[in-house]
Structures are given as structure tokens and as C-alpha cells.
Write an enzyme that holds these catalytic residues in place. Structure first.
Site, PDB file in Angstrom:
ATOM      1  N   HIS A   1      22.820 -17.335   0.782  1.00 28.65           N
ATOM      2  CA  HIS A   1      21.587 -16.600   1.065  1.00 28.65           C
ATOM      3  C   HIS A   1      21.854 -15.120   0.892  1.00 28.65           C
ATOM      4  O   HIS A   1      22.949 -14.651   1.201  1.00 28.65           O
ATOM      5  CB  HIS A   1      21.122 -16.884   2.501  1.00 28.65           C
ATOM      6  CG  HIS A   1      19.697 -16.523   2.719  1.00 28.65           C
ATOM      7  ND1 HIS A   1      19.298 -15.251   3.047  1.00 28.65           N
ATOM      8  CD2 HIS A   1      18.565 -17.271   2.628  1.00 28.65           C
ATOM      9  CE1 HIS A   1      17.985 -15.240   3.166  1.00 28.65           C
ATOM     10  NE2 HIS A   1      17.511 -16.441   2.906  1.00 28.65           N
TER      11      HIS A   1
ATOM     12  N   ASP B   1      16.767 -24.704   3.125  1.00 34.10           N
ATOM     13  CA  ASP B   1      16.363 -25.735   2.175  1.00 34.10           C
ATOM     14  C   ASP B   1      17.305 -26.925   2.106  1.00 34.10           C
ATOM     15  O   ASP B   1      16.996 -27.924   1.479  1.00 34.10           O
ATOM     16  CB  ASP B   1      16.252 -25.122   0.764  1.00 34.10           C
ATOM     17  CG  ASP B   1      15.061 -24.206   0.663  1.00 34.10           C
ATOM     18  OD1 ASP B   1      14.049 -24.519   1.302  1.00 34.10           O
ATOM     19  OD2 ASP B   1      15.144 -23.184  -0.036  1.00 34.10           O
TER      20      ASP B   1
END
Ligand code: CMC
Length: 443
Positions: A320, A378
């Protein structure tokens, strides 16, 4: 939150400044430092170009704060996500999506009366103008539902003209409500169209999440009873995706809105940005990746591929831009995943086992440890959504549905910010120097 006046005050406080020196000339500049409530301070470079005749350079905005905001705070190193000061884990555990929407938009948790009124406003905006049905019929049946979402949401501005005046606070509020309310209907219709089933109208006696499941999974031929465990999981997925600071799609919405474009057009731009596999498209990519890996014994092969610079393969659902620790949303999602699979009697779902083993191996691998690559939101969401019966192509649509409240909240904050100007970045030009036009016969 630092508002425009504190920014101005900080600008005048010379003690709170950052010195920049041009080593070519020895010239120096004092740049004001502005402190936020939490997180890194910023160096205010708004007058930098005017004073130095130079730009700052930051492709990908890794060191740039594009605005001041009081909505969401992320501490990526500590793995903390706060909405209006409340921890995401607390909101996911104790709150519900409508309450989180109110919180994001209004800054405070609602009391019972405020909540009931807000829910009523959303509920009574869920229907779509009947003529919009014609839009769907114009798409191919095999169109990706995100393509349909971009088109239909953009088209809302053609149907709801009475909420496109961005300078009218009432119209802004109505546009917020319409977007949050109609997004599940639009998403469900995109799904129904793709599977050739009749569209299902919203029902006012159901909650936001229940109504969405009803519009997706019910058919006229039989009654559909919403499973409360699945409705709670759906609601929690919406909460976990509601907002995430100045990510790519939110920044897209803000940039589109900075020119004065209407909110429906701006949210359509956000949906387009979210579609990419590095952003909202990752949940779809995670499931495809798990299916491609297929079995636990093939995990090492894919881990090696993810580490190979010459191989474009990346471990989807890992890494991320901001989190250099476990994404707090991923933890809640993992727990929710177990609950849903238990409820559906598929606790032994091979894909979940594969995902957990992949996570375990990656988290012990030096490459992922050194680069601080952890599972993101996710990683587990695709497994839950698949178990609930959603096709893979709908995963990013659900993300867009949930993120709509974040987009409209951030858009409104920008419109109401007196220091807001059109977003117009500059560039480092590396093209040709001026040259004379050459007629085609001489080229
Ligand atoms: N697998 C393998 N290596 C990775 C991965 C990954 N998933 N993510 C980052 N790296 C490596 C990358 O190759 C780079 O290595 P090096 O420094 O040697 O060049 C280093 O880690 C830093 O990565 P980056 O690409 O410079 O980081 P970024 O901040 O630009 O990208 C990201 C962040 C999310 C796009 C990236 O981690 C990624 O592509 N992850 C997979 C896609 C994904 O799961 N996206 C969902 C994000 S969360 C939901 C959302 O925001 O929409």
C-alpha cells in the site's frame, strides 16, 4: 483540522519555518511549516514558484499534501485509520454504514433523531428515473459493470439538473443524498442486466445493505429473505471502504470538482480512477490470482515471481502507498470472511485456506518484510464477496458503491473550503526545444 486562517497564521510565524537553499547561487528561502492535528507537518510551498521561479517535483505525490482535510486520518506506519477521530475497528464493530455516512458528511455521530432523518432521506432517494432504464439497454450484455457505472453515474447529471448547482448548499446536500442512495440501485441494475434478469426496484422497509442484497439476488419468481449475517457482512464491507483520505480516486474527484464540474460528473471520474488494478480493481485481481495459484504447493513459485523485477507479476492485495504495516481494514475483513464462510457452511473454502497460507508465507519472506508489504483491504474482500454469490466483475463496483460517501464528503469539503482553487499542477518539461516547422515535402 487546519483551516485557511490557521494556515495564514502559520505562514506569518517565522519561527515555524523551513529553510531551502539553492546551492547554485547560495540564495535561501524561508518556507512556513504548518502543523496538523495528527501526522506529519507540511512545508507550505504555495508561494515557492512566485518567489524562486522554480517548481517542486513530486510525480505520484509521494511527498505532497494536496489539501487540508478533517475527514480521515491514516498513520500508515502504525496501521491506524480514523474517520472523524473514530477508529475504523470501532466503527466496523459497533456502528453501521448509514451512521458512518452521516459521520463522514457531518463530522459527528448522529443522535437517534438525526440518524432516522438521514436514513429516511437516503431511503427515499433510492429509485432511479425510469428513463434511465433505456441507458442500460444500450450496453452490451457482456459489458464490464464498471463501464456501465461510469456511464450511468455520469448520466445522472442529465436527469437531476435540480441538484447540479454547486454553489447552492441545499442542492449540494440533495446531490450527496442522491448519489449515496442511487448507487446501490445503479450497481444492482448493472448486475441484473449482465445476467439477463429483470431489474429489481428498491424496497423502503429494508436497510441499506439489505436492500442492496435484495436488488442483487431476488427474482420475481420467488420470495427472497435476506440473511442477517450476510447483510451485516455487507454493511461492514461498505464501512471498511467508505473513505480513505486522498487516494487516487478521491483526488480525481477533488481535481474534477475543482473546475466547478457538477458532483455527478465528478463521481463518475472517481469511478473511472477506482477501476484500475492498482486501486479498486485489486480485489478482482486478488481472486484471479488465487485461482491462478490454485494450490498451496504452488505458492513459493508465485512468491518468487512477485519478487522478480523482470516479471510484471505482483502479489495482488499486498502493499500500500500509505500503510507500511498491516492495513487495519484487512484485519476486520479477515474476521468477517471467517464469519461469512461459517454461516454459509463453507468454512473449509479452499481459496480462504490458500489466501491464509499465502499471507503467512509472504509475511515471513525477507522481501516482503523489508519492503513492509502487508495484506491490504482487498486481500480478503474478494473471498467474502465470492462466497456471498457476487461475480468477480462486481467486486470493484461494490467498492465504488461504498466509496461514494467518501467521494461526496471530500468533494463537499473542497467546495466549502474558501482557499480552494482549480487544481493545476505544473511539470518538468523534457521535450524538444523550440524549432521551425518543416513542410511535409521536406520531411
Ligand atoms: N508484490 C510485489 N512487490 C511489490 C508489491 C506487491 N504487491 N507492492 C509493492 N512491491 C514492491 C515494488 O516492486 C517496489 O519495489 P522496489 O522498491 O524494489 O522497486 C516496492 O515494493 C515499493 O512499491 P511501489 O510500487 O513503489 O509502491 P507504491 O506506493 O507506488 O504502490 C501499490 C502501492 C498498492 C500500487 C502496490 O503495492 C501494488 O501494486 N500492490 C498490488 C495491488 C493492490 O493490492 N492494490 C490495492 C491497494 S489497497 C486498495 C486501494 O487503495 O484501492
Amino acid at each position: 483540522m487546519t483551516d485557511a486562517s490557521t494556515v495564514a497564521q502559520a505562514s506569518q510565524d517565522a519561527r515555524n519555518s523551513f529553510t531551502m537553499i539553492d546551492n547554485r547561487t547560495g540564495q535561501s528561502w524561508e518556507l512556513p511549516i504548518i502543523d496538523g492535528v495528527l501526522g506529519p507537518s507540511v512545508v507550505d510551498i504555495r508561494r515557492f514558484y512566485a518567489e524562486t521561479d522554480m517548481f517542486t517535483y513530486d510525480p505520484g505525490f509521494t511527498s505532497t499534501a494536496s489539501c487540508d482535510s478533517g475527514i480521515t486520518f491514516i498513520d500508515g506506519d502504525a496501521g491506524i485509520l480514523l474517520h472523524r477521530g473514530y477508529r475504523i475497528e470501532d466503527l466496523a464493530e459497533h456502528s453501521d454504514f448509514m451512521e458512518v455516512c452521516y459521520l463522514l458528511l457531518h463530522g459527528e455521530l448522529p443522535n437517534a433523531q438525526e440518524k432516522a432523518k438521514f436514513e429516511h432521506n437516503i431511503t427515499y432517494h433510492t429509485m432511479l428515473h425510469e428513463q434511465m432504464v433505456n441507458f442500460y439497454r444500450g450496453f452490451r450484455r457482456d459489458a464490464h459493470p464498471m463501464a456501465i457505472m461510469v456511464g450511468v453515474v455520469g448520466a445522472l447529471s442529465a436527469f437531476y439538473h435540480d441538484s447540479t448547482d454547486i454553489n447552492d448548499p441545499h442542492q449540494r446536500m440533495v446531490a450527496q443524498h442522491r448519489l449515496i442512495a442511487k448507487m446501490p440501485t445503479i450497481a444492482a441494475m448493472a448486475y441484473k442486466y449482465s445476467v439477463g434478469q429483470p431489474f429489481v426496484y428498491p424496497r423502503n422497509n429494508l436497510s441499506y445493505a439489505e436492500n442492496f442484497l435484495h436488488m442483487i439476488f431476488s427474482v420475481p419468481a420467488e420470495d427472497y429473505v435476506v440473511n442477517p449475517v450476510l447483510a451485516r457482512a455487507m454493511d461492514r464491507i461498505f464501512i471498511l471502504h467508505a473513505d480513505h483520505e486522498q487516494n487516487a480516486s478521491t483526488s480525481t474527484v477533488r481535481i474534477a470538482g475543482s473546475s466547478g464540474a457538477n458532483p455527478f460528473a465528478c463521481i463518475a471520474a472517481g469511478i473511472a480512477s477506482l477501476w484500475g488494478p492498482a486501486h479498486g480493481g485489486a480485489n478482482e485481481a486478488v481472486l484471479r490470482m488465487l485461482q491462478e495459484i490454485g494450490s498451496v504447493d504452488r505458492i513459493p513459485e508465485f512468491i518468487e515471481r512477485a519478487k522478480d523485477k523482470d516479471d510484471p507479476f505482483r502479489l495482488m492485495g499486498f502493499g500500500h502507498r500509505v500503510y507500511k504495516n498491516y492495513d487495519p481494514r484487512a484485519k476486520v475483513m479477515q474476521k468477517s470472511c471467517h464469519e461469512v464462510l461459517e454461516e454459509l457452511g463453507i468454512g473449509e473454502e479452499p481459496l480462504l485456506k490458500l489466501a491464509m497460507e499465502l499471507e503467512r508465507i509472504a509475511l515471513e519472506d525477507d522481501y516482503f518484510v523489508e519492503k513492509k508489504l502487508f495484506p491490504n483491504v482487498d486481500f480478503y474482500s474478494g473471498i467474502i464477496l465470492k462466497a456471498m454469490g457476487f461475480p468477480t466483475t462486481m467486486f470493484t463496483v461494490l467498492f465504488a458503491l461504498a466509496r461514494t460517501v467518501g467521494w461526496v464528503g471530500q468533494w463537499t469539503e473542497m467546495i466549502e473550503d474558501p482557499s480552494q482553487r482549480i487544481s493545476r499542477p505544473r511539470q518538468l518539461y523534457v521535450g524538444n526545444e523550440p524549432r521551425d516547422y518543416v513542410p511535409i515535402q521536406q520531411r
